[in-house]
Design an enzyme around this catalytic site. Structure first.
Site, PDB file in Angstrom:
ATOM      1  N   LYS A 191      36.161  31.021  45.200  1.00 41.96           N
ATOM      2  CA  LYS A 191      37.360  31.845  45.048  1.00 41.96           C
ATOM      3  C   LYS A 191      37.573  32.310  43.605  1.00 41.96           C
ATOM      4  O   LYS A 191      38.052  33.429  43.378  1.00 41.96           O
ATOM      5  CB  LYS A 191      38.589  31.095  45.570  1.00 41.96           C
ATOM      6  CG  LYS A 191      38.483  30.716  47.042  1.00 41.96           C
ATOM      7  CD  LYS A 191      37.943  31.859  47.908  1.00 41.96           C
ATOM      8  CE  LYS A 191      37.728  31.437  49.344  1.00 41.96           C
ATOM      9  NZ  LYS A 191      36.846  32.363  50.086  1.00 41.96           N
ATOM     10  N   HIS A 237      35.207  35.085  43.206  1.00 39.77           N
ATOM     11  CA  HIS A 237      35.696  36.194  44.027  1.00 39.77           C
ATOM     12  C   HIS A 237      36.741  37.008  43.258  1.00 39.77           C
ATOM     13  O   HIS A 237      36.688  38.242  43.224  1.00 39.77           O
ATOM     14  CB  HIS A 237      36.304  35.611  45.314  1.00 39.77           C
ATOM     15  CG  HIS A 237      36.643  36.616  46.356  1.00 39.77           C
ATOM     16  ND1 HIS A 237      36.271  36.479  47.661  1.00 39.77           N
ATOM     17  CD2 HIS A 237      37.346  37.783  46.306  1.00 39.77           C
ATOM     18  CE1 HIS A 237      36.711  37.516  48.373  1.00 39.77           C
ATOM     19  NE2 HIS A 237      37.385  38.312  47.568  1.00 39.77           N
TER      20      HIS A 237
END
Length: 287
Positions: A69, A72
């Site tokens: 994440k 990301h």
């Protein structure tokens, strides 16, 4: 509601199969085992960026799916239109400290909501039962941080989804996808003697690349995951032609990434695993 799995796959789960010399299947989580459409992370990215006054679309949020994440978010901030918004609002280009700030905002939001998206994808429970009945070990890895998985796992287990091993996207110093490290952590934890006897199953390009980089067979999932992006409710109402068009695009993308096989969902996996096992018995290896 439209059928998610094929009749042949359902039949394949009802009987034993010769899966030798396969040893293990390693699954992704969102869009693969749970959370049809991979909705939980996507929507939270949109909401987290919005708290900074930055608008991103669901399509943009889906772009780097499969990465950890933090990575990301960093990838999203490199998107030209998102970076331009950041420059206009804050007078400078986004930097790593901004990734940290968005990540800190993202985490509690994701922890609070991930349980709402913990329902198993149709066929997941039965497929895991079939794998174990046929002597295969079941591993898993995720782009989710451990704090998020700690909220997801008990609810998934209560619904019947419990792999033998789980590794989170923030647990390995070597990094996450598309590197092979989480997949190889499963190999070590499960005591697998040959990476070529493993199959990595994922709905994202980085997840397929992870399996390839680890030397494994790879199976992409088109309909159930990030690339198509329907919710269960949207899929039930969707026009059949639109479904097939989206699936076709998703299949092409996953095949281009190098997936050895692409199917619609985890429900279709038994038939493919039998084909991979036959390939191995014929002397073929994952390229």
């Amino acid at each position: 509601m439209q059928a998610l799995s094929t009749a042949s796959s359902a039949a394949g789960r009802e009987k034993s199969a010769d899966l030798s010399p396969l040893q293990a299947v390693i699954f992704d989580w969102a869009g693969t085992l749970v959370d049809f459409g991979s909705l939980a992370p996507t929507q939270i990215f949109v909401e987290a960026f919005a708290t900074f006054g930055i608008h991103i679309t669901l399509a943009q949020a889906r772009g780097p799916m499969g990465l950890s994440k933090w990575d990301h978010i960093r990838q999203l901030l490199q998107d030209e239109s998102i970076a331009a918004q950041w420059l206009e609002k804050f007078g400078r280009a986004p930097a790593n400290e901004d990734v940290d700030a968005i990540y800190a905002r993202f985490m509690p939001m994701q922890i609070a909501k991930v349980g709402e998206f913990s329902a198993p994808i149709e066929g997941a429970v039965q497929t895991l039962q079939w794998l174990r009945a046929n002597g295969l070990k079941v591993g898993s890895c995720s782009g989710y941080p451990r704090e998020v998985l700690n909220q997801l796992l008990p609810q998934a287990e209560a619904a019947g989804v419990k792999p033998d091993y789980v590794v989170a996207g923030d647990e390995l110093e070597a990094g996450g996808r598309p590197g092979p490290f989480m997949a190889l952590a499963n190999v070590l934890a499960l005591g697998i003697g040959d990476v070529r006897a493993c199959v990595k199953v994922d709905d994202t390009v980085p997840g397929i690349e992870e399996g390839l980089n680890a030397g494994m067979w790879t199976v992409g999932l088109s309909l159930s995951g990030n690339e198509v992006g329907y919710s269960v409710q949207e899929f039930a109402k969707a026009d059949a032609a639109d479904v097939e068009a989206r699936v076709e695009v998703a299949e092409a993308k996953l095949k281009k990434a190098g997936a050895h096989y692409v199917v619609r969902s985890v429900a279709d996996l038994p038939e493919v695993l039998q084909a991979i096992a036959a390939d191995m018995r014929a002397g073929r290896k994952p390229a």
